[in-house]
Design a protein around this motif. Structure first.
Motif, PDB file in Angstrom:
ATOM      1  N   LEU A 133       0.837  -1.197   0.000  1.00  0.00           N
ATOM      2  CA  LEU A 133       0.000   0.000   0.000  1.00  0.00           C
ATOM      3  C   LEU A 133       0.877   1.253   0.000  1.00  0.00           C
ATOM      4  N   ALA A 134       1.965   1.203   0.743  1.00  0.00           N
ATOM      5  CA  ALA A 134       2.906   2.327   0.779  1.00  0.00           C
ATOM      6  C   ALA A 134       3.518   2.568  -0.599  1.00  0.00           C
ATOM      7  N   GLU A 135       3.916   1.512  -1.273  1.00  0.00           N
ATOM      8  CA  GLU A 135       4.510   1.664  -2.610  1.00  0.00           C
ATOM      9  C   GLU A 135       3.490   2.218  -3.594  1.00  0.00           C
ATOM     10  N   ALA A 136       2.230   1.825  -3.429  1.00  0.00           N
ATOM     11  CA  ALA A 136       1.176   2.361  -4.298  1.00  0.00           C
ATOM     12  C   ALA A 136       0.965   3.846  -4.030  1.00  0.00           C
ATOM     13  N   ALA A 137       1.126   4.249  -2.766  1.00  0.00           N
ATOM     14  CA  ALA A 137       1.031   5.670  -2.431  1.00  0.00           C
ATOM     15  C   ALA A 137       2.152   6.438  -3.110  1.00  0.00           C
ATOM     16  N   ARG A 138       3.347   5.864  -3.100  1.00  0.00           N
ATOM     17  CA  ARG A 138       4.492   6.503  -3.782  1.00  0.00           C
ATOM     18  C   ARG A 138       4.183   6.696  -5.274  1.00  0.00           C
ATOM     19  N   GLU A 139       3.700   5.649  -5.912  1.00  0.00           N
ATOM     20  CA  GLU A 139       3.403   5.731  -7.341  1.00  0.00           C
ATOM     21  C   GLU A 139       2.302   6.749  -7.621  1.00  0.00           C
ATOM     22  N   SER A 140       1.299   6.788  -6.755  1.00  0.00           N
ATOM     23  CA  SER A 140       0.179   7.723  -6.945  1.00  0.00           C
ATOM     24  C   SER A 140       0.651   9.165  -6.869  1.00  0.00           C
ATOM     25  N   VAL A 141       1.427   9.479  -5.846  1.00  0.00           N
ATOM     26  CA  VAL A 141       1.906  10.854  -5.673  1.00  0.00           C
ATOM     27  C   VAL A 141       2.888  11.227  -6.780  1.00  0.00           C
ATOM     28  N   THR A 142       3.762  10.295  -7.153  1.00  0.00           N
ATOM     29  CA  THR A 142       4.741  10.571  -8.207  1.00  0.00           C
ATOM     30  C   THR A 142       4.052  10.822  -9.542  1.00  0.00           C
ATOM     31  N   THR A 143       3.072   9.990  -9.866  1.00  0.00           N
ATOM     32  CA  THR A 143       2.354  10.117 -11.140  1.00  0.00           C
ATOM     33  C   THR A 143       1.558  11.416 -11.208  1.00  0.00           C
ATOM     34  N   TYR A 144       0.951  11.796 -10.099  1.00  0.00           N
ATOM     35  CA  TYR A 144       0.069  12.971 -10.081  1.00  0.00           C
ATOM     36  C   TYR A 144       0.657  14.106  -9.245  1.00  0.00           C
ATOM     37  N   ARG A 145       1.961  14.215  -9.221  1.00  0.00           N
ATOM     38  CA  ARG A 145       2.601  15.187  -8.328  1.00  0.00           C
ATOM     39  C   ARG A 145       2.126  16.613  -8.596  1.00  0.00           C
ATOM     40  N   ARG A 146       1.919  16.977  -9.856  1.00  0.00           N
ATOM     41  CA  ARG A 146       1.504  18.347 -10.167  1.00  0.00           C
ATOM     42  C   ARG A 146       0.074  18.611  -9.692  1.00  0.00           C
ATOM     43  N   HIS A 147      -0.781  17.612  -9.817  1.00  0.00           N
ATOM     44  CA  HIS A 147      -2.148  17.764  -9.315  1.00  0.00           C
ATOM     45  C   HIS A 147      -2.154  17.841  -7.788  1.00  0.00           C
TER      46      HIS A 147
ATOM     47  N   MET B 256      -8.539   4.764   6.357  1.00  0.00           N
ATOM     48  CA  MET B 256      -8.266   6.173   6.089  1.00  0.00           C
ATOM     49  C   MET B 256      -6.962   6.619   6.742  1.00  0.00           C
ATOM     50  N   LEU B 257      -6.707   6.135   7.952  1.00  0.00           N
ATOM     51  CA  LEU B 257      -5.463   6.507   8.633  1.00  0.00           C
ATOM     52  C   LEU B 257      -4.247   5.985   7.874  1.00  0.00           C
ATOM     53  N   ALA B 258      -4.281   4.709   7.491  1.00  0.00           N
ATOM     54  CA  ALA B 258      -3.161   4.139   6.740  1.00  0.00           C
ATOM     55  C   ALA B 258      -2.950   4.892   5.423  1.00  0.00           C
ATOM     56  N   SER B 259      -4.035   5.218   4.754  1.00  0.00           N
ATOM     57  CA  SER B 259      -3.945   5.946   3.486  1.00  0.00           C
ATOM     58  C   SER B 259      -3.324   7.312   3.680  1.00  0.00           C
ATOM     59  N   ARG B 260      -3.809   8.049   4.685  1.00  0.00           N
ATOM     60  CA  ARG B 260      -3.304   9.398   4.948  1.00  0.00           C
ATOM     61  C   ARG B 260      -1.818   9.378   5.304  1.00  0.00           C
ATOM     62  N   VAL B 261      -1.414   8.413   6.125  1.00  0.00           N
ATOM     63  CA  VAL B 261      -0.017   8.344   6.550  1.00  0.00           C
ATOM     64  C   VAL B 261       0.902   8.151   5.345  1.00  0.00           C
ATOM     65  N   PHE B 262       0.578   7.191   4.501  1.00  0.00           N
ATOM     66  CA  PHE B 262       1.461   6.889   3.370  1.00  0.00           C
ATOM     67  C   PHE B 262       1.424   7.986   2.300  1.00  0.00           C
ATOM     68  N   LEU B 263       0.246   8.490   1.982  1.00  0.00           N
ATOM     69  CA  LEU B 263       0.150   9.534   0.966  1.00  0.00           C
ATOM     70  C   LEU B 263       0.840  10.821   1.427  1.00  0.00           C
ATOM     71  N   GLN B 264       0.689  11.150   2.706  1.00  0.00           N
ATOM     72  CA  GLN B 264       1.346  12.344   3.213  1.00  0.00           C
ATOM     73  C   GLN B 264       2.866  12.160   3.252  1.00  0.00           C
ATOM     74  N   TYR B 265       3.309  10.968   3.601  1.00  0.00           N
ATOM     75  CA  TYR B 265       4.748  10.690   3.634  1.00  0.00           C
ATOM     76  C   TYR B 265       5.360  10.994   2.268  1.00  0.00           C
ATOM     77  N   PHE B 266       4.705  10.510   1.216  1.00  0.00           N
ATOM     78  CA  PHE B 266       5.278  10.696  -0.120  1.00  0.00           C
ATOM     79  C   PHE B 266       4.995  12.081  -0.690  1.00  0.00           C
ATOM     80  N   ALA B 267       3.977  12.763  -0.188  1.00  0.00           N
ATOM     81  CA  ALA B 267       3.800  14.161  -0.579  1.00  0.00           C
ATOM     82  C   ALA B 267       5.002  14.976  -0.112  1.00  0.00           C
ATOM     83  N   VAL B 268       5.450  14.707   1.115  1.00  0.00           N
ATOM     84  CA  VAL B 268       6.623  15.414   1.648  1.00  0.00           C
ATOM     85  C   VAL B 268       7.878  15.033   0.864  1.00  0.00           C
TER      86      VAL B 268
END
Length: 211
Positions: free
Chosen positions: A93-107, A162-174
């Motif tokens: 799930l963490a790796e998927a968060a990385r890919e999501s943020v990387t792919t849509y970084r501008r959005h 939701m907590l797991a999602s927020r933690v990983f997505l925020q980690y990779f946003a930073v």
């Protein structure tokens, strides 16, 4: 091959959106003019206004692009969820968060622009409805509510997901947007393992037997 008028119009619209996305995500909303967007798209300002009545509509359309992407099965994070990454494989799930943020970084950057320049006006409705979307996903993925048996007693599955999602997505946003690698003082793979361990077992030492 000659393009039809409709195809030309759609192409122009796409060029405008791409130019606006690049500029808004780099220099913000107020720091970007319609003239700059037109020049970056290789079009006239009149052409931009033909497709979008004002700059805010253009900004909102780009955010809508991201909201629509998030709701598709092809969105990397959704793929991981559908494959059973939660709660069995939090690292996936963490790796998927990385890919999501990387792919849509501008959005994703536009979310921060909206918070700073619009006080979150455009994103408020989306985030306020987030728990409902997670509940819908869980009801489809676990129709009999069997997920509760895999979680700590009394824990709401929607809150956990939701907590797991927020933690990983925020980690990779930073990491991706702010350019801060190893933000927890250790390399990302190790940090993700530790975060996953905490999400699974919590912070506290298990009580000793008999106490």
């Amino acid at each position: 091959m000659k393009l039809t008028q409709g195809e030309k119009s759609e192409r122009s619209r796409g060029l405008i959106l791409e130019a606006a996305l690049q500029l808004f995500s780099k220099q913000g909303y107020r720091g970007t003019s319609i003239r700059e967007i037109a020049e970056a798209a290789g079009l006239s300002t009149g052409n931009v206004y033909h497709h979008f009545p004002d700059k805010e509509t253009l900004f909102r359309t780009l955010l809508d692009q991201y909201w629509e992407a998030i709701d598709t099965p092809e969105f990397p994070f959704n793929k991981a969820l559908a494959a059973g990454a939660f709660p069995d494989d939090l690292e996936a799930l963490a790796e998927a968060a990385r890919e999501s943020v990387t792919t849509y970084r501008r959005h994703v950057a536009l979310i921060y622009v909206d918070v700073v320049e619009f006080d979150g006006t455009h994103i408020r409705k989306f985030y306020s409805g987030m728990s409902g979307r997670f509940e819908t996903f869980l009801s489809r993925r676990f129709p009999d509510g069997q997920l509760k048996d895999q979680l700590a007693p009394g824990l709401d599955p929607t809150t956990a997901l939701m907590l797991a999602s927020r933690v990983f997505l925020q980690y990779f946003a930073v990491e991706v947007l702010f350019g801060v690698p190893d933000q927890l003082g250790q390399e990302t793979p190790k940090a993700l393992k530790e975060i996953s361990k905490i999400l699974r077992r919590g912070f506290l030492r298990p009580p000793e037997s008999g106490k």
